[in-house]
Motif scaffolding. Structure first.
Motif, PDB file in Angstrom:
ATOM      1  N   HIS A   5       0.815  -1.219   0.000  1.00 49.58           N
ATOM      2  CA  HIS A   5       0.000   0.000   0.000  1.00 49.58           C
ATOM      3  C   HIS A   5       0.850   1.272   0.000  1.00 49.58           C
ATOM      4  O   HIS A   5       0.348   2.344  -0.297  1.00 49.58           O
ATOM      5  CB  HIS A   5      -0.985  -0.003   1.176  1.00 49.58           C
ATOM      6  CG  HIS A   5      -0.377   0.266   2.503  1.00 49.58           C
ATOM      7  ND1 HIS A   5       0.373  -0.677   3.179  1.00 49.58           N
ATOM      8  CD2 HIS A   5      -0.373   1.380   3.268  1.00 49.58           C
ATOM      9  CE1 HIS A   5       0.784  -0.144   4.319  1.00 49.58           C
ATOM     10  NE2 HIS A   5       0.350   1.090   4.396  1.00 49.58           N
ATOM     11  N   CYS A  20       0.564 -11.680   7.146  1.00 42.20           N
ATOM     12  CA  CYS A  20      -0.867 -11.752   7.420  1.00 42.20           C
ATOM     13  C   CYS A  20      -1.141 -12.183   8.854  1.00 42.20           C
ATOM     14  O   CYS A  20      -0.523 -13.126   9.341  1.00 42.20           O
ATOM     15  CB  CYS A  20      -1.544 -12.748   6.483  1.00 42.20           C
ATOM     16  SG  CYS A  20      -1.254 -12.417   4.755  1.00 42.20           S
ATOM     17  N   GLU A  21      -2.085 -11.499   9.489  1.00 39.77           N
ATOM     18  CA  GLU A  21      -2.543 -11.923  10.806  1.00 39.77           C
ATOM     19  C   GLU A  21      -3.583 -13.024  10.672  1.00 39.77           C
ATOM     20  O   GLU A  21      -3.804 -13.789  11.587  1.00 39.77           O
ATOM     21  CB  GLU A  21      -3.138 -10.740  11.563  1.00 39.77           C
ATOM     22  CG  GLU A  21      -2.124  -9.660  11.881  1.00 39.77           C
ATOM     23  CD  GLU A  21      -2.733  -8.472  12.592  1.00 39.77           C
ATOM     24  OE1 GLU A  21      -3.883  -8.589  13.064  1.00 39.77           O
ATOM     25  OE2 GLU A  21      -2.069  -7.450  12.679  1.00 39.77           O
ATOM     26  N   ILE A  25      -6.827 -14.291   4.877  1.00 37.76           N
ATOM     27  CA  ILE A  25      -6.222 -13.315   3.964  1.00 37.76           C
ATOM     28  C   ILE A  25      -5.050 -13.948   3.227  1.00 37.76           C
ATOM     29  O   ILE A  25      -4.904 -13.792   2.022  1.00 37.76           O
ATOM     30  CB  ILE A  25      -5.789 -12.044   4.717  1.00 37.76           C
ATOM     31  CG1 ILE A  25      -7.023 -11.286   5.212  1.00 37.76           C
ATOM     32  CG2 ILE A  25      -4.927 -11.145   3.840  1.00 37.76           C
ATOM     33  CD1 ILE A  25      -6.714 -10.067   6.047  1.00 37.76           C
ATOM     34  N   ASN A  50      -8.562   2.980   0.320  1.00 36.41           N
ATOM     35  CA  ASN A  50      -9.044   1.748   0.938  1.00 36.41           C
ATOM     36  C   ASN A  50      -9.146   0.610  -0.066  1.00 36.41           C
ATOM     37  O   ASN A  50      -9.418  -0.516   0.306  1.00 36.41           O
ATOM     38  CB  ASN A  50     -10.373   1.966   1.668  1.00 36.41           C
ATOM     39  CG  ASN A  50     -11.455   2.506   0.758  1.00 36.41           C
ATOM     40  OD1 ASN A  50     -11.239   2.666  -0.436  1.00 36.41           O
ATOM     41  ND2 ASN A  50     -12.599   2.798   1.321  1.00 36.41           N
ATOM     42  N   ARG A  64      -8.187  -4.996  -1.053  1.00 35.72           N
ATOM     43  CA  ARG A  64      -8.602  -4.155   0.066  1.00 35.72           C
ATOM     44  C   ARG A  64      -7.360  -3.656   0.796  1.00 35.72           C
ATOM     45  O   ARG A  64      -6.286  -4.234   0.678  1.00 35.72           O
ATOM     46  CB  ARG A  64      -9.467  -4.965   1.026  1.00 35.72           C
ATOM     47  CG  ARG A  64     -10.731  -5.478   0.406  1.00 35.72           C
ATOM     48  CD  ARG A  64     -11.504  -6.301   1.439  1.00 35.72           C
ATOM     49  NE  ARG A  64     -12.566  -7.020   0.789  1.00 35.72           N
ATOM     50  CZ  ARG A  64     -12.543  -8.318   0.509  1.00 35.72           C
ATOM     51  NH1 ARG A  64     -11.503  -9.055   0.844  1.00 35.72           N
ATOM     52  NH2 ARG A  64     -13.555  -8.890  -0.092  1.00 35.72           N
ATOM     53  N   LYS A  65      -7.541  -2.604   1.589  1.00 31.42           N
ATOM     54  CA  LYS A  65      -6.414  -2.011   2.298  1.00 31.42           C
ATOM     55  C   LYS A  65      -5.703  -3.036   3.181  1.00 31.42           C
ATOM     56  O   LYS A  65      -4.481  -3.121   3.175  1.00 31.42           O
ATOM     57  CB  LYS A  65      -6.878  -0.834   3.142  1.00 31.42           C
ATOM     58  CG  LYS A  65      -5.751  -0.128   3.841  1.00 31.42           C
ATOM     59  CD  LYS A  65      -6.225   1.073   4.618  1.00 31.42           C
ATOM     60  CE  LYS A  65      -5.028   1.757   5.260  1.00 31.42           C
ATOM     61  NZ  LYS A  65      -5.419   2.949   5.998  1.00 31.42           N
ATOM     62  N   GLU A  66      -6.459  -3.839   3.951  1.00 28.59           N
ATOM     63  CA  GLU A  66      -5.826  -4.807   4.845  1.00 28.59           C
ATOM     64  C   GLU A  66      -5.049  -5.872   4.087  1.00 28.59           C
ATOM     65  O   GLU A  66      -4.049  -6.396   4.591  1.00 28.59           O
ATOM     66  CB  GLU A  66      -6.845  -5.453   5.798  1.00 28.59           C
ATOM     67  CG  GLU A  66      -7.942  -6.208   5.131  1.00 28.59           C
ATOM     68  CD  GLU A  66      -9.182  -5.384   4.821  1.00 28.59           C
ATOM     69  OE1 GLU A  66     -10.201  -5.981   4.456  1.00 28.59           O
ATOM     70  OE2 GLU A  66      -9.147  -4.143   4.909  1.00 28.59           O
ATOM     71  N   GLU A  67      -5.459  -6.168   2.858  1.00 26.73           N
ATOM     72  CA  GLU A  67      -4.714  -7.126   2.037  1.00 26.73           C
ATOM     73  C   GLU A  67      -3.414  -6.503   1.521  1.00 26.73           C
ATOM     74  O   GLU A  67      -2.358  -7.129   1.545  1.00 26.73           O
ATOM     75  CB  GLU A  67      -5.580  -7.606   0.873  1.00 26.73           C
ATOM     76  CG  GLU A  67      -6.791  -8.406   1.335  1.00 26.73           C
ATOM     77  CD  GLU A  67      -7.839  -8.573   0.258  1.00 26.73           C
ATOM     78  OE1 GLU A  67      -8.649  -9.508   0.419  1.00 26.73           O
ATOM     79  OE2 GLU A  67      -7.875  -7.793  -0.705  1.00 26.73           O
ATOM     80  N   GLU A  69      -1.777  -4.094   2.862  1.00 28.28           N
ATOM     81  CA  GLU A  69      -0.870  -3.886   3.999  1.00 28.28           C
ATOM     82  C   GLU A  69      -0.135  -5.154   4.399  1.00 28.28           C
ATOM     83  O   GLU A  69       0.923  -5.086   5.003  1.00 28.28           O
ATOM     84  CB  GLU A  69      -1.656  -3.369   5.212  1.00 28.28           C
ATOM     85  CG  GLU A  69      -2.128  -1.943   5.049  1.00 28.28           C
ATOM     86  CD  GLU A  69      -3.019  -1.491   6.188  1.00 28.28           C
ATOM     87  OE1 GLU A  69      -3.553  -2.336   6.934  1.00 28.28           O
ATOM     88  OE2 GLU A  69      -3.193  -0.266   6.330  1.00 28.28           O
ATOM     89  N   ALA A  70      -0.679  -6.314   4.033  1.00 29.14           N
ATOM     90  CA  ALA A  70      -0.075  -7.590   4.418  1.00 29.14           C
ATOM     91  C   ALA A  70       1.051  -8.021   3.476  1.00 29.14           C
ATOM     92  O   ALA A  70       1.794  -8.947   3.781  1.00 29.14           O
ATOM     93  CB  ALA A  70      -1.148  -8.677   4.453  1.00 29.14           C
TER      94      ALA A  70
END
Length: 75
Positions: A5, A20-21, A25, A50, A64-67, A69-70
């Protein structure tokens, strides 16, 4: 090293790791072809940052943002 990102629009990098947490994901990213060693290019993102559009190999993906960021990349 940076996260996907953070990659500027038009820049290319190589995927070095998935941080990834969630196994969900990680599984989704692997299924989309986002794996260590693959090249990636940031195409564009929404104003709110986002959703990110990237090219992995010859495939265009929306993440997506969380993806995004991973994914750790080397520019």
């Amino acid at each position: 090293m940076m996260r996907l990102h953070q990659l500027p629009v038009g820049s290319k990098g190589r995927i070095v790791a998935l941080r990834c947490e969630s196994d969900t994901i990680r599984t989704r990213l692997n299924a989309l072809g986002i794996v260590k060693g693959e090249s990636v290019e940031m195409l564009k993102y929404t104003l709110a940052k986002n959703t990110y559009e990237v090219r992995v190999g010859q495939t265009r993906l929306a993440l997506r943002k969380e993806e995004a960021e991973a994914v750790e990349v080397a520019a």
